[in-house]
Write a protein that holds these residues in place. Structure first.
Motif, PDB file in Angstrom:
ATOM      1  N   SER A 102      -2.918 -19.395 -38.233  1.00 27.06           N
ATOM      2  CA  SER A 102      -3.970 -19.105 -37.248  1.00 27.06           C
ATOM      3  C   SER A 102      -5.366 -19.235 -37.842  1.00 27.06           C
ATOM      4  O   SER A 102      -6.334 -19.443 -37.123  1.00 27.06           O
ATOM      5  CB  SER A 102      -3.784 -17.691 -36.677  1.00 27.06           C
ATOM      6  N   SER A 103      -5.455 -19.155 -39.166  1.00 33.27           N
ATOM      7  CA  SER A 103      -6.745 -19.318 -39.841  1.00 33.27           C
ATOM      8  C   SER A 103      -7.112 -20.785 -40.015  1.00 33.27           C
ATOM      9  O   SER A 103      -8.183 -21.107 -40.538  1.00 33.27           O
ATOM     10  CB  SER A 103      -6.725 -18.635 -41.214  1.00 33.27           C
ATOM     11  N   GLY A 104      -6.200 -21.662 -39.608  1.00 35.95           N
ATOM     12  CA  GLY A 104      -6.464 -23.097 -39.715  1.00 35.95           C
ATOM     13  C   GLY A 104      -6.153 -23.684 -41.070  1.00 35.95           C
ATOM     14  O   GLY A 104      -6.580 -24.798 -41.388  1.00 35.95           O
ATOM     15  N   ILE A 105      -5.385 -22.951 -41.887  1.00 34.48           N
ATOM     16  CA  ILE A 105      -5.020 -23.433 -43.222  1.00 34.48           C
ATOM     17  C   ILE A 105      -3.645 -24.088 -43.159  1.00 34.48           C
ATOM     18  O   ILE A 105      -2.670 -23.465 -42.740  1.00 34.48           O
ATOM     19  CB  ILE A 105      -5.007 -22.279 -44.243  1.00 34.48           C
ATOM     20  N   SER A 106      -3.554 -25.350 -43.560  1.00 43.15           N
ATOM     21  CA  SER A 106      -2.287 -26.084 -43.531  1.00 43.15           C
ATOM     22  C   SER A 106      -1.396 -25.637 -44.680  1.00 43.15           C
ATOM     23  O   SER A 106      -1.823 -25.645 -45.839  1.00 43.15           O
ATOM     24  CB  SER A 106      -2.539 -27.583 -43.638  1.00 43.15           C
ATOM     25  N   PRO A 107      -0.145 -25.257 -44.403  1.00 43.79           N
ATOM     26  CA  PRO A 107       0.777 -24.844 -45.472  1.00 43.79           C
ATOM     27  C   PRO A 107       1.156 -26.047 -46.348  1.00 43.79           C
ATOM     28  O   PRO A 107       1.363 -27.144 -45.842  1.00 43.79           O
ATOM     29  CB  PRO A 107       2.003 -24.319 -44.704  1.00 43.79           C
ATOM     30  N   ASN A 108       1.212 -25.824 -47.638  1.00 47.26           N
ATOM     31  CA  ASN A 108       1.710 -26.880 -48.522  1.00 47.26           C
ATOM     32  C   ASN A 108       3.212 -26.713 -48.727  1.00 47.26           C
ATOM     33  O   ASN A 108       3.834 -25.808 -48.161  1.00 47.26           O
ATOM     34  CB  ASN A 108       0.969 -26.862 -49.866  1.00 47.26           C
ATOM     35  N   GLU A 109       3.792 -27.578 -49.549  1.00 48.04           N
ATOM     36  CA  GLU A 109       5.251 -27.571 -49.742  1.00 48.04           C
ATOM     37  C   GLU A 109       5.746 -26.245 -50.298  1.00 48.04           C
ATOM     38  O   GLU A 109       6.784 -25.723 -49.885  1.00 48.04           O
ATOM     39  CB  GLU A 109       5.649 -28.726 -50.668  1.00 48.04           C
ATOM     40  N   ALA A 110       4.997 -25.660 -51.221  1.00 47.18           N
ATOM     41  CA  ALA A 110       5.404 -24.393 -51.833  1.00 47.18           C
ATOM     42  C   ALA A 110       5.429 -23.269 -50.798  1.00 47.18           C
ATOM     43  O   ALA A 110       6.341 -22.430 -50.782  1.00 47.18           O
ATOM     44  CB  ALA A 110       4.456 -24.034 -52.976  1.00 47.18           C
ATOM     45  N   SER A 111       4.433 -23.242 -49.902  1.00 42.99           N
ATOM     46  CA  SER A 111       4.377 -22.210 -48.869  1.00 42.99           C
ATOM     47  C   SER A 111       5.516 -22.364 -47.869  1.00 42.99           C
ATOM     48  O   SER A 111       6.142 -21.379 -47.463  1.00 42.99           O
ATOM     49  CB  SER A 111       3.031 -22.281 -48.140  1.00 42.99           C
ATOM     50  N   VAL A 112       5.787 -23.613 -47.484  1.00 44.89           N
ATOM     51  CA  VAL A 112       6.884 -23.884 -46.551  1.00 44.89           C
ATOM     52  C   VAL A 112       8.215 -23.442 -47.160  1.00 44.89           C
ATOM     53  O   VAL A 112       9.058 -22.836 -46.488  1.00 44.89           O
ATOM     54  CB  VAL A 112       6.927 -25.380 -46.191  1.00 44.89           C
ATOM     55  N   THR A 113       8.392 -23.724 -48.432  1.00 46.62           N
ATOM     56  CA  THR A 113       9.624 -23.337 -49.128  1.00 46.62           C
ATOM     57  C   THR A 113       9.788 -21.819 -49.118  1.00 46.62           C
ATOM     58  O   THR A 113      10.887 -21.306 -48.866  1.00 46.62           O
ATOM     59  CB  THR A 113       9.608 -23.849 -50.583  1.00 46.62           C
ATOM     60  N   SER A 114       8.707 -21.102 -49.387  1.00 50.38           N
ATOM     61  CA  SER A 114       8.769 -19.633 -49.408  1.00 50.38           C
ATOM     62  C   SER A 114       9.168 -19.073 -48.054  1.00 50.38           C
ATOM     63  O   SER A 114      10.023 -18.182 -47.952  1.00 50.38           O
ATOM     64  CB  SER A 114       7.416 -19.056 -49.839  1.00 50.38           C
ATOM     65  N   VAL A 115       8.566 -19.599 -46.979  1.00 50.60           N
ATOM     66  CA  VAL A 115       8.869 -19.098 -45.637  1.00 50.60           C
ATOM     67  C   VAL A 115      10.290 -19.488 -45.227  1.00 50.60           C
ATOM     68  O   VAL A 115      10.993 -18.722 -44.559  1.00 50.60           O
ATOM     69  CB  VAL A 115       7.845 -19.624 -44.612  1.00 50.60           C
ATOM     70  N   ALA A 116      10.726 -20.672 -45.636  1.00 52.31           N
ATOM     71  CA  ALA A 116      12.098 -21.104 -45.348  1.00 52.31           C
ATOM     72  C   ALA A 116      13.100 -20.157 -46.011  1.00 52.31           C
ATOM     73  O   ALA A 116      14.144 -19.825 -45.437  1.00 52.31           O
ATOM     74  CB  ALA A 116      12.312 -22.532 -45.825  1.00 52.31           C
ATOM     75  N   ARG A 117      12.776 -19.712 -47.210  1.00 56.98           N
ATOM     76  CA  ARG A 117      13.646 -18.755 -47.909  1.00 56.98           C
ATOM     77  C   ARG A 117      13.675 -17.402 -47.196  1.00 56.98           C
ATOM     78  O   ARG A 117      14.721 -16.756 -47.115  1.00 56.98           O
ATOM     79  CB  ARG A 117      13.168 -18.579 -49.356  1.00 56.98           C
ATOM     80  N   LEU A 118      12.528 -16.995 -46.671  1.00 59.22           N
ATOM     81  CA  LEU A 118      12.466 -15.742 -45.917  1.00 59.22           C
ATOM     82  C   LEU A 118      13.316 -15.838 -44.648  1.00 59.22           C
ATOM     83  O   LEU A 118      14.043 -14.910 -44.292  1.00 59.22           O
ATOM     84  CB  LEU A 118      11.016 -15.421 -45.546  1.00 59.22           C
ATOM     85  N   ALA A 119      13.223 -16.985 -43.974  1.00 63.38           N
ATOM     86  CA  ALA A 119      13.995 -17.187 -42.746  1.00 63.38           C
ATOM     87  C   ALA A 119      15.493 -17.184 -43.048  1.00 63.38           C
ATOM     88  O   ALA A 119      16.294 -16.599 -42.308  1.00 63.38           O
ATOM     89  CB  ALA A 119      13.591 -18.504 -42.091  1.00 63.38           C
ATOM     90  N   ALA A 120      15.883 -17.826 -44.137  1.00 62.68           N
ATOM     91  CA  ALA A 120      17.296 -17.872 -44.518  1.00 62.68           C
ATOM     92  C   ALA A 120      17.809 -16.477 -44.869  1.00 62.68           C
ATOM     93  O   ALA A 120      18.938 -16.109 -44.529  1.00 62.68           O
ATOM     94  CB  ALA A 120      17.483 -18.823 -45.697  1.00 62.68           C
ATOM     95  N   ALA A 121      16.963 -15.700 -45.547  1.00 62.61           N
ATOM     96  CA  ALA A 121      17.357 -14.323 -45.905  1.00 62.61           C
ATOM     97  C   ALA A 121      17.546 -13.479 -44.652  1.00 62.61           C
ATOM     98  O   ALA A 121      18.365 -12.552 -44.624  1.00 62.61           O
ATOM     99  CB  ALA A 121      16.294 -13.698 -46.806  1.00 62.61           C
ATOM    100  N   LYS A 122      16.830 -13.824 -43.626  1.00 58.95           N
ATOM    101  CA  LYS A 122      16.940 -13.127 -42.346  1.00 58.95           C
ATOM    102  C   LYS A 122      18.149 -13.624 -41.549  1.00 58.95           C
ATOM    103  O   LYS A 122      18.518 -13.043 -40.525  1.00 58.95           O
ATOM    104  CB  LYS A 122      15.645 -13.365 -41.550  1.00 58.95           C
ATOM    105  N   GLY A 123      18.754 -14.735 -42.036  1.00 58.77           N
ATOM    106  CA  GLY A 123      19.901 -15.328 -41.347  1.00 58.77           C
ATOM    107  C   GLY A 123      19.505 -16.312 -40.279  1.00 58.77           C
ATOM    108  O   GLY A 123      20.336 -16.736 -39.461  1.00 58.77           O
ATOM    109  N   ASP A 124      18.242 -16.710 -40.276  1.00 59.23           N
ATOM    110  CA  ASP A 124      17.734 -17.640 -39.262  1.00 59.23           C
ATOM    111  C   ASP A 124      17.595 -19.041 -39.855  1.00 59.23           C
ATOM    112  O   ASP A 124      16.490 -19.511 -40.150  1.00 59.23           O
ATOM    113  CB  ASP A 124      16.389 -17.140 -38.732  1.00 59.23           C
ATOM    114  N   GLY A 125      18.728 -19.722 -40.005  1.00 62.20           N
ATOM    115  CA  GLY A 125      18.703 -21.076 -40.553  1.00 62.20           C
ATOM    116  C   GLY A 125      18.012 -22.050 -39.627  1.00 62.20           C
ATOM    117  O   GLY A 125      17.387 -23.021 -40.082  1.00 62.20           O
ATOM    118  N   ASP A 126      18.103 -21.815 -38.324  1.00 59.69           N
ATOM    119  CA  ASP A 126      17.460 -22.711 -37.355  1.00 59.69           C
ATOM    120  C   ASP A 126      15.948 -22.752 -37.568  1.00 59.69           C
ATOM    121  O   ASP A 126      15.336 -23.826 -37.553  1.00 59.69           O
ATOM    122  CB  ASP A 126      17.761 -22.244 -35.925  1.00 59.69           C
ATOM    123  N   TYR A 127      15.345 -21.569 -37.773  1.00 58.32           N
ATOM    124  CA  TYR A 127      13.894 -21.539 -37.990  1.00 58.32           C
ATOM    125  C   TYR A 127      13.541 -22.201 -39.326  1.00 58.32           C
ATOM    126  O   TYR A 127      12.546 -22.932 -39.412  1.00 58.32           O
ATOM    127  CB  TYR A 127      13.378 -20.106 -37.970  1.00 58.32           C
TER     128      TYR A 127
END
Length: 530
Positions: A102-127
């Motif tokens: 929302s701040s207009g900052i584009s996520p880089n590969e490292a940030s995307v990886t971190s959030v993907a890991r959070l989603a997987a830990a939550k059991g949300d593979g689709d996200y």
């Protein structure tokens, strides 16, 4: 002296401090925050990092950058392994990511990886999968990596959502990302658990291709599959009834496996044991193969060598007419029945860096004779030497007769001026699918042009090294069998397990054979084939 001291003292007081020695606390608020967040990351202190973030959000003095968000997201994803912090890390991690976007900052590969890991830990593979696809589709991340896709893939495998896991794998394949053992093992396990025998077969061969020796955890997955009733129900794919076709396939694939579907019928017998120094399985007596690269890959490799050699030659004006690479190709077509290629310069100059050291023809002769004696067909190897070197040897009365004999018998080929010996001996060995005797590490820029992991696999199966100890030659011949997963003509499997011990004889192998194969008659200790 007093006046001089006063001037020096006044000069020190008036002179500005050095720019590279900043005073403590001179950093701006953003730099201070990043420094403190990095400190929290190193000490794995999530609570302190979140407190810093909350203070920064309410402050009008700090403007958060991509680095701030990246550090926070990484720390959140690293904290999910701690059960007491997992819920907090997931909840705050997603909120931080939303704030970043929302701040207009584009996520880089490292940030995307971190959030993907959070989603997987939550059991949300689709996200996790959607996040990666969306980011790459808009060009937000230029270099896709295995670690970015792995969370979604592993999450789907763990939840036994096999089809979704296969979709992620297909997406990764299109992006040119090679799987590693953890991912292949997870796909193998979900395929076995859900009874998809064709996929099990596919991932066993993926392990063979990309991993070789498997870890203990993967070996258990393999054992569990073959011990299941479902595995025993998997019958012959049909190719096993055509012995000629099967052996042709094995030959094309480099030997040791066929890769075209299950063979045989009935229950599998799984044993753990060792393999002899000659490659004989001590559990079932089957001989393991020396698995080479397959024909298609090898031909592509040969073609790339020719293209690079021709390109290099075109940039160099040859001193002699017709002295180009194509002439050698034609010559090799006419004389190409060699079992070994010898890098003459590498051997002749070995350990010759002492005073008055020069090219050692006796060393080269020793290698050539040893290869002749080791050849089962009494064949001489092919020696490749630069024409300038050959001329020098012919001018030496001590060496002339031997060199002339080699030339007359087609044992020696002189590479033309302006050329590089490396292209010639590498091409000959690849084209003839034979041994290459050299200690050259093949790490120069010309070899880097070949790229790919294939080059490394090819060297492992073709390069023979040598040493001279007090004048005595020792050739380090290739192992009579390959330490990789093997599927034989009989449909049996042999799986090497990784070990810390460097002694190959102590390595554990999983021997997997159909009961019908074990019960078949033996001739001279060898299992017969249908």
């Amino acid at each position: 002296m007093a006046a001089s001291d006063q001037r020096r003292s006044r000069h020190r007081e008036e002179s500005p401090s050095k720019p590279n020695k900043k005073k403590k606390g001179s950093k701006n608020p953003e730099a201070n925050l990043l420094f403190n967040l990095n400190s929290c990351s190193k000490s794995k202190d999530l609570s302190a990092a979140l407190a810093l973030y909350d203070a920064a959000i309410t402050s009008s003095e700090v403007r958060l950058s991509q680095q701030h968000f990246q550090t926070l997201l990484y720390l959140c994803s690293a904290s999910i392994i701690d059960i007491s912090l997992q819920s907090l890390a997931i909840d705050r991690g997603f909120k931080i990511f939303d704030c970043m976007v929302s701040s207009g900052i584009s996520p880089n590969e490292a940030s995307v990886t971190s959030v993907a890991r959070l989603a997987a830990a939550k059991g949300d593979g689709d996200y996790a999968f959607k996040l990666v696809k969306d980011i790459f589709s808009v060009g937000g991340v230029s270099i896709p990596r295995l670690r970015t896709y792995a969370p979604a893939l592993l999450c789907f495998c763990e939840k036994l959502e096999a089809e979704k896991a296969y979709e992620v794998e297909e997406f990764m394949e299109d992006a040119g990302i090679a799987l590693e053992e953890a991912e292949i093992s997870a796909l193998l396990k979900v395929s076995a658990t859900t009874g998809r025998e064709s996929k099990v077969y596919r991932y066993l061969h993926k392990l063979r291709e990309y991993v070789g020796c498997v870890c203990e955890e993967t070996s258990k997955v393999i054992e569990e599959w073959f011990c299941e009733e479902k595995a025993g129900e998997v019958s012959d794919s049909g190719i096993g009834s055509d012995v000629g076709l099967l052996r042709e396939v094995v030959l094309k694939n480099g030997g040791g496996w066929h890769g075209h579907g299950w063979l045989g019928e009935g229950k599998w017998i799984v044993k753990k044991g060792n393999v002899s120094s000659t490659g004989r399985c001590l559990s079932c007596s089957e001989q393991l193969a020396c698995v080479d690269t397959n024909e298609v890959e090898t031909q592509k490799f040969v073609d790339s060598l020719v293209a690079l050699a021709m390109e290099r030659k075109a940039k160099i004006n040859s001193c002699e007419k017709n002295g180009d690479f194509s002439e050698f190709q034609d010559w090799l077509e006419e004389h190409g029945e060699y079992e070994a290629i010898v890098d003459g310069a590498n051997i002749g100059l070995y350990q010759q860096n002492f005073l008055d050291g020069s090219f050692s023809l006796p060393q080269l002769e020793a290698v050539v004779k040893e290869l002749y004696h080791k050849s089962g067909n009494n064949k001489w190897p092919l020696i490749l030497l630069h024409k300038k070197r050959v001329r020098a040897l012919l001018e030496n009365p001590t060496h002339r007769n031997l060199v002339e004999e080699w030339i007359n018998n087609g044992v020696l080929y002189a590479t033309p001026p302006g050329s590089n010996d490396d292209w010639y001996w590498l091409y000959a060995a690849a084209k003839l699918k034979c041994l290459l005797v050299t200690n050259d590490e093949m790490r120069d820029h010309i070899f880097e042009l070949l790229g790919s992991s294939f080059f490394q696999k090819w060297k492992e199966r073709h390069q023979v090294r040598y040493t001279f100890v007090k004048g005595n030659l020792k050739l380090e011949m290739l192992s009579p069998f390959s330490v990789v997963i093997q599927e034989s003509e009989k449909g049996s499997w042999h799986v090497p397990v990784s070990c810390e011990n460097s002694e190959e004889s102590s390595r554990t192998w999983i021997c997997i054979s159909r009961q019908s194969v074990l019960d078949s008659p033996k001739i001279n200790g060898k299992l017969t084939t249908s």
